[in-house]
Scaffold this motif. Structure first.
Motif, mmCIF file in Angstrom:
data_model
loop_
_atom_site.group_PDB
_atom_site.id
_atom_site.type_symbol
_atom_site.label_atom_id
_atom_site.label_comp_id
_atom_site.label_asym_id
_atom_site.label_seq_id
_atom_site.Cartn_x
_atom_site.Cartn_y
_atom_site.Cartn_z
ATOM 1 N N ARG A 95 14.327 4.768 8.387
ATOM 2 C CA ARG A 95 14.141 6.154 8.192
ATOM 3 C C ARG A 95 13.851 7.412 8.099
ATOM 4 N N ARG A 96 12.341 7.483 8.068
ATOM 5 C CA ARG A 96 11.631 8.236 7.765
ATOM 6 C C ARG A 96 12.196 9.791 9.130
ATOM 7 N N ASN A 97 11.593 10.845 8.132
ATOM 8 C CA ASN A 97 11.733 11.473 9.244
ATOM 9 C C ASN A 97 11.017 11.102 10.901
ATOM 10 N N LEU B 87 0.944 -1.088 0.020
ATOM 11 C CA LEU B 87 0.226 0.105 0.058
ATOM 12 C C LEU B 87 0.716 1.416 -0.369
ATOM 13 N N ASP B 88 0.489 1.995 -1.346
ATOM 14 C CA ASP B 88 1.894 2.727 -1.225
ATOM 15 C C ASP B 88 1.384 4.409 -1.329
ATOM 16 N N GLY B 89 1.700 5.249 -1.551
ATOM 17 C CA GLY B 89 1.110 6.914 -2.043
ATOM 18 C C GLY B 89 0.302 7.721 -0.792
ATOM 19 N N ASN B 90 0.216 7.618 0.465
ATOM 20 C CA ASN B 90 -0.592 7.213 1.150
ATOM 21 C C ASN B 90 -0.506 9.604 2.018
ATOM 22 N N GLY B 91 1.093 9.328 1.918
ATOM 23 C CA GLY B 91 1.364 10.823 1.852
ATOM 24 C C GLY B 91 1.347 11.440 0.518
ATOM 25 N N ARG B 92 1.641 10.949 -0.883
ATOM 26 C CA ARG B 92 1.281 11.705 -1.997
ATOM 27 C C ARG B 92 -0.252 12.162 -2.033
ATOM 28 N N TRP B 93 -1.095 11.299 -2.266
ATOM 29 C CA TRP B 93 -2.342 11.402 -2.278
ATOM 30 C C TRP B 93 -2.920 12.624 -1.292
HETATM 31 MG MG MG Z 1 5.567 5.043 -0.476
#
Ligand code: MG
Ligand code: IPE
Ligand code: IPE
Length: 243
Positions: free
Chosen positions: A62-64, A11-17
Protein backbone atom coordinates in the motif's frame (compact mmCIF):
# COMPACT_ATOMS: atom_id res chain seq x y z
CA UNK A 1 25.09 -16.16 28.74
CA UNK A 2 22.01 -17.89 27.36
CA UNK A 3 21.96 -17.33 23.61
CA UNK A 4 18.44 -17.44 22.16
CA UNK A 5 18.18 -20.20 19.60
CA UNK A 6 15.89 -18.20 17.33
CA UNK A 7 15.85 -14.40 17.02
CA UNK A 8 13.18 -12.70 14.92
CA UNK A 9 13.68 -9.10 13.86
CA UNK A 10 11.27 -6.44 12.62
CA UNK A 11 13.73 -4.18 10.87
CA UNK A 12 12.10 -0.80 11.03
CA UNK A 13 13.08 2.83 10.66
CA UNK A 14 14.92 2.85 7.33
CA UNK A 15 12.89 5.83 6.14
CA UNK A 16 13.20 7.85 9.32
CA UNK A 17 16.91 7.15 9.52
CA UNK A 18 17.39 8.44 5.96
CA UNK A 19 15.24 11.49 6.67
CA UNK A 20 17.37 12.31 9.71
CA UNK A 21 20.32 12.43 7.31
CA UNK A 22 18.35 14.55 4.82
CA UNK A 23 18.45 11.69 2.36
CA UNK A 24 15.65 10.00 0.37
CA UNK A 25 13.87 7.03 1.98
CA UNK A 26 15.42 4.67 -0.54
CA UNK A 27 18.88 5.49 0.76
CA UNK A 28 17.68 4.10 4.09
CA UNK A 29 16.46 0.94 2.38
CA UNK A 30 19.81 0.46 0.60
CA UNK A 31 21.73 0.86 3.87
CA UNK A 32 19.17 -1.29 5.65
CA UNK A 33 19.61 -4.12 3.13
CA UNK A 34 23.40 -3.93 3.56
CA UNK A 35 22.96 -4.16 7.31
CA UNK A 36 21.06 -7.44 7.01
CA UNK A 37 24.31 -9.13 6.01
CA UNK A 38 26.20 -7.53 8.89
CA UNK A 39 23.64 -8.75 11.41
CA UNK A 40 23.53 -12.24 9.87
CA UNK A 41 27.25 -12.56 10.48
CA UNK A 42 26.93 -11.13 13.97
CA UNK A 43 24.12 -13.55 14.81
CA UNK A 44 26.19 -16.47 13.58
CA UNK A 45 29.26 -15.31 15.57
CA UNK A 46 27.12 -15.03 18.69
CA UNK A 47 25.89 -18.60 18.30
CA UNK A 48 22.31 -17.83 17.25
CA UNK A 49 21.02 -20.74 15.16
CA UNK A 50 17.93 -19.18 13.53
CA UNK A 51 17.44 -15.60 12.40
CA UNK A 52 14.21 -14.41 10.76
CA UNK A 53 13.97 -10.89 9.36
CA UNK A 54 10.90 -9.02 8.16
CA UNK A 55 11.80 -7.51 4.81
CA UNK A 56 8.40 -6.73 3.28
CA UNK A 57 4.90 -7.18 4.67
CA UNK A 58 1.64 -7.97 2.92
CA UNK A 59 0.60 -4.44 3.93
CA UNK A 60 3.69 -2.77 2.46
CA UNK A 61 2.16 -2.94 -1.07
CA UNK A 62 0.00 0.00 0.00
CA UNK A 63 2.99 2.31 0.15
CA UNK A 64 3.71 4.86 -2.50
CA UNK A 65 4.20 2.85 -5.73
CA UNK A 66 7.58 4.43 -6.43
CA UNK A 67 8.81 3.21 -3.05
CA UNK A 68 7.38 -0.29 -3.66
CA UNK A 69 9.13 -0.40 -7.05
CA UNK A 70 12.41 0.73 -5.50
CA UNK A 71 12.11 -1.90 -2.77
CA UNK A 72 11.44 -4.66 -5.31
CA UNK A 73 14.47 -3.55 -7.30
CA UNK A 74 16.52 -3.65 -4.15
CA UNK A 75 15.28 -7.18 -3.37
CA UNK A 76 16.48 -8.29 -6.81
CA UNK A 77 20.03 -7.19 -6.10
CA UNK A 78 19.82 -8.21 -2.46
CA UNK A 79 18.83 -11.79 -3.34
CA UNK A 80 21.75 -12.07 -5.80
CA UNK A 81 24.11 -10.95 -3.04
CA UNK A 82 22.44 -13.29 -0.56
CA UNK A 83 23.10 -16.29 -2.84
CA UNK A 84 26.82 -15.51 -2.67
CA UNK A 85 26.75 -14.76 1.05
CA UNK A 86 24.92 -17.99 1.84
CA UNK A 87 27.70 -19.88 0.05
CA UNK A 88 30.50 -17.96 1.75
CA UNK A 89 29.00 -18.10 5.23
CA UNK A 90 27.45 -21.60 5.06
CA UNK A 91 23.96 -20.11 5.68
CA UNK A 92 20.80 -22.05 4.97
CA UNK A 93 18.17 -19.66 3.65
CA UNK A 94 14.43 -20.09 3.61
CA UNK A 95 11.67 -17.75 2.52
CA UNK A 96 8.45 -17.20 4.46
CA UNK A 97 5.49 -15.33 3.03
CA UNK A 98 3.73 -15.65 -0.29
CA UNK A 99 6.19 -15.29 -3.17
CA UNK A 100 3.45 -15.62 -5.82
CA UNK A 101 2.86 -11.85 -5.84
CA UNK A 102 6.53 -11.15 -6.58
CA UNK A 103 7.80 -10.91 -10.14
CA UNK A 104 9.19 -13.96 -11.95
CA UNK A 105 12.87 -12.99 -11.70
CA UNK A 106 12.64 -12.33 -7.99
CA UNK A 107 10.83 -15.64 -7.48
CA UNK A 108 13.59 -17.39 -9.43
CA UNK A 109 16.27 -15.70 -7.33
CA UNK A 110 14.51 -16.82 -4.17
CA UNK A 111 14.21 -20.38 -5.44
CA UNK A 112 17.91 -20.39 -6.31
CA UNK A 113 18.77 -18.98 -2.89
CA UNK A 114 16.77 -21.67 -1.10
CA UNK A 115 17.91 -24.55 -3.33
CA UNK A 116 21.59 -23.62 -3.41
CA UNK A 117 21.80 -23.25 0.36
CA UNK A 118 19.70 -26.27 1.36
CA UNK A 119 22.68 -28.37 2.48
CA UNK A 120 24.40 -25.57 4.41
CA UNK A 121 24.83 -26.20 8.10
CA UNK A 122 25.49 -22.72 9.54
CA UNK A 123 22.97 -20.02 10.42
CA UNK A 124 19.37 -20.74 9.42
CA UNK A 125 18.27 -17.48 7.87
CA UNK A 126 14.60 -16.83 7.06
CA UNK A 127 13.62 -13.95 4.78
CA UNK A 128 10.05 -12.77 5.38
CA UNK A 129 9.02 -11.37 2.00
CA UNK A 130 5.44 -10.49 1.20
CA UNK A 131 4.83 -11.96 4.63
CA UNK A 132 1.81 -11.35 6.85
CA UNK A 133 0.78 -13.54 9.74
CA UNK A 134 -2.90 -13.42 8.90
CA UNK A 135 -2.17 -14.30 5.29
CA UNK A 136 0.06 -17.19 6.40
CA UNK A 137 -2.67 -18.51 8.70
CA UNK A 138 -5.35 -18.23 6.01
CA UNK A 139 -3.10 -20.04 3.52
CA UNK A 140 -2.51 -22.78 6.12
CA UNK A 141 -6.24 -23.15 6.72
CA UNK A 142 -6.84 -23.45 2.98
CA UNK A 143 -4.25 -26.22 2.73
CA UNK A 144 -5.83 -28.03 5.66
CA UNK A 145 -9.27 -27.71 4.03
CA UNK A 146 -7.86 -29.11 0.78
CA UNK A 147 -6.35 -32.06 2.65
CA UNK A 148 -9.67 -32.62 4.41
CA UNK A 149 -11.45 -32.60 1.06
CA UNK A 150 -9.03 -35.09 -0.44
CA UNK A 151 -9.33 -37.38 2.57
CA UNK A 152 -5.77 -36.90 3.84
CA UNK A 153 -7.30 -35.48 7.01
CA UNK A 154 -10.37 -37.48 7.96
CA UNK A 155 -11.28 -36.35 11.44
CA UNK A 156 -11.27 -32.74 12.74
CA UNK A 157 -9.71 -34.16 15.89
CA UNK A 158 -6.54 -34.76 13.88
CA UNK A 159 -6.03 -30.99 13.67
CA UNK A 160 -3.77 -30.34 16.63
CA UNK A 161 -1.48 -27.38 17.35
CA UNK A 162 1.45 -29.37 15.98
CA UNK A 163 -0.40 -30.32 12.82
CA UNK A 164 -1.51 -26.73 12.29
CA UNK A 165 2.05 -25.44 12.80
CA UNK A 166 3.27 -27.90 10.17
CA UNK A 167 1.09 -26.10 7.59
CA UNK A 168 2.67 -22.71 8.34
CA UNK A 169 5.57 -21.30 6.32
CA UNK A 170 7.75 -21.87 9.38
CA UNK A 171 7.16 -25.65 9.52
CA UNK A 172 10.36 -27.28 10.85
CA UNK A 173 11.63 -23.99 12.31
CA UNK A 174 11.50 -23.64 16.12
CA UNK A 175 9.50 -20.71 17.49
CA UNK A 176 11.44 -17.48 18.11
CA UNK A 177 12.77 -16.99 21.65
CA UNK A 178 13.39 -13.30 21.18
CA UNK A 179 11.73 -10.66 19.00
CA UNK A 180 13.60 -7.43 18.34
CA UNK A 181 11.91 -4.41 16.78
CA UNK A 182 14.09 -1.45 15.90
CA UNK A 183 13.18 2.22 15.69
CA UNK A 184 10.85 2.58 18.65
CA UNK A 185 7.49 1.25 17.54
CA UNK A 186 6.02 -1.34 19.88
CA UNK A 187 3.73 -3.50 17.77
CA UNK A 188 3.91 -6.72 15.79
CA UNK A 189 2.70 -5.35 12.45
CA UNK A 190 1.32 -8.76 11.45
CA UNK A 191 4.61 -10.59 12.10
CA UNK A 192 4.76 -14.24 13.24
CA UNK A 193 1.71 -13.93 15.48
CA UNK A 194 1.34 -17.66 16.00
CA UNK A 195 5.06 -18.31 16.40
CA UNK A 196 5.74 -15.43 18.83
CA UNK A 197 3.20 -16.66 21.38
CA UNK A 198 5.90 -17.06 24.04
CA UNK A 199 8.80 -14.98 22.73
CA UNK A 200 10.41 -12.26 24.82
CA UNK A 201 9.84 -8.87 23.19
CA UNK A 202 12.61 -6.28 22.95
CA UNK A 203 12.14 -2.80 21.52
CA UNK A 204 15.00 -0.44 20.79
CA UNK A 205 14.92 3.15 19.55
CA UNK A 206 17.90 2.45 17.27
CA UNK A 207 16.80 2.59 13.60
CA UNK A 208 17.64 -0.50 11.53
CA UNK A 209 20.44 0.96 9.35
CA UNK A 210 22.27 2.00 12.54
CA UNK A 211 21.66 -1.29 14.41
CA UNK A 212 25.01 -2.98 15.15
CA UNK A 213 26.34 -6.23 16.56
CA UNK A 214 26.68 -4.36 19.86
CA UNK A 215 22.94 -3.57 19.79
CA UNK A 216 22.22 -7.23 19.14
CA UNK A 217 24.37 -8.10 22.16
CA UNK A 218 22.41 -5.59 24.27
CA UNK A 219 19.17 -7.27 23.22
CA UNK A 220 20.58 -10.66 24.22
CA UNK A 221 21.72 -9.22 27.57
CA UNK A 222 18.21 -7.92 28.22
CA UNK A 223 16.84 -11.32 27.20
CA UNK A 224 19.15 -12.91 29.77
CA UNK A 225 17.72 -10.72 32.48
CA UNK A 226 14.21 -11.97 31.82
CA UNK A 227 12.80 -14.89 33.70
CA UNK A 228 11.17 -16.85 30.97
CA UNK A 229 7.91 -18.37 31.98
CA UNK A 230 5.56 -20.70 30.24
CA UNK A 231 2.13 -21.19 31.74
CA UNK A 232 3.26 -19.45 34.92
CA UNK A 233 6.17 -21.83 35.35
CA UNK A 234 9.80 -20.86 35.05
CA UNK A 235 11.05 -22.22 31.73
CA UNK A 236 13.48 -25.09 32.03
CA UNK A 237 12.26 -25.74 35.56
CA UNK A 238 8.71 -26.59 34.63
CA UNK A 239 8.25 -28.60 37.81
CA UNK A 240 9.17 -25.55 39.95
CA UNK A 241 6.14 -23.59 41.10
CA UNK A 242 6.13 -19.80 40.67
CA UNK A 243 4.62 -17.80 43.51
MG1 MG B 1 8.32 1.46 9.37
C1 IPE C 1 11.60 -0.71 7.32
O1 IPE C 1 11.75 0.67 7.28
C2 IPE C 1 11.69 -1.33 5.94
C3 IPE C 1 10.42 -1.79 5.38
C4 IPE C 1 9.29 -1.89 6.02
C5 IPE C 1 10.40 -2.17 3.97
P1 IPE C 1 10.52 1.64 6.97
O2 IPE C 1 10.44 1.84 5.51
O3 IPE C 1 9.29 1.15 7.61
O4 IPE C 1 11.01 2.99 7.66
P2 IPE C 1 10.14 3.97 8.56
O5 IPE C 1 9.49 3.13 9.60
O6 IPE C 1 9.15 4.60 7.64
O7 IPE C 1 11.12 4.92 9.12
C1 IPE D 1 6.75 -3.69 9.38
O1 IPE D 1 7.19 -2.38 9.29
C2 IPE D 1 7.09 -4.41 8.12
C3 IPE D 1 8.51 -4.66 7.89
C4 IPE D 1 9.47 -4.39 8.71
C5 IPE D 1 8.84 -5.28 6.64
P1 IPE D 1 6.21 -1.17 8.84
O2 IPE D 1 7.01 0.06 9.00
O3 IPE D 1 5.64 -1.46 7.51
O4 IPE D 1 5.06 -1.31 9.93
P2 IPE D 1 4.03 -0.25 10.49
O5 IPE D 1 3.22 0.22 9.34
O6 IPE D 1 4.83 0.85 11.12
O7 IPE D 1 3.22 -1.01 11.50
Amino acid sequence: MDIPRHVAIILDGNGRWAKSKRMPRNYGHVKGAANVEVICRAADELGIKYLTVYLFSTENWRRNQDEVRALMKLFHSYTRTAIRQARENNMRCRVIGDPSALDETLQNNLRELVESSRENTGLNFQLALNYGSRDEIVRAVRSIARDAQSGKIQDPGQITEDLFASYLDTADIPDPDLLIRTSGEQRLSNYLMWQLAYAELYFTPVPWPAFTKKDLELAIEAYNQRTRRFGGLVKGEEDTEVH
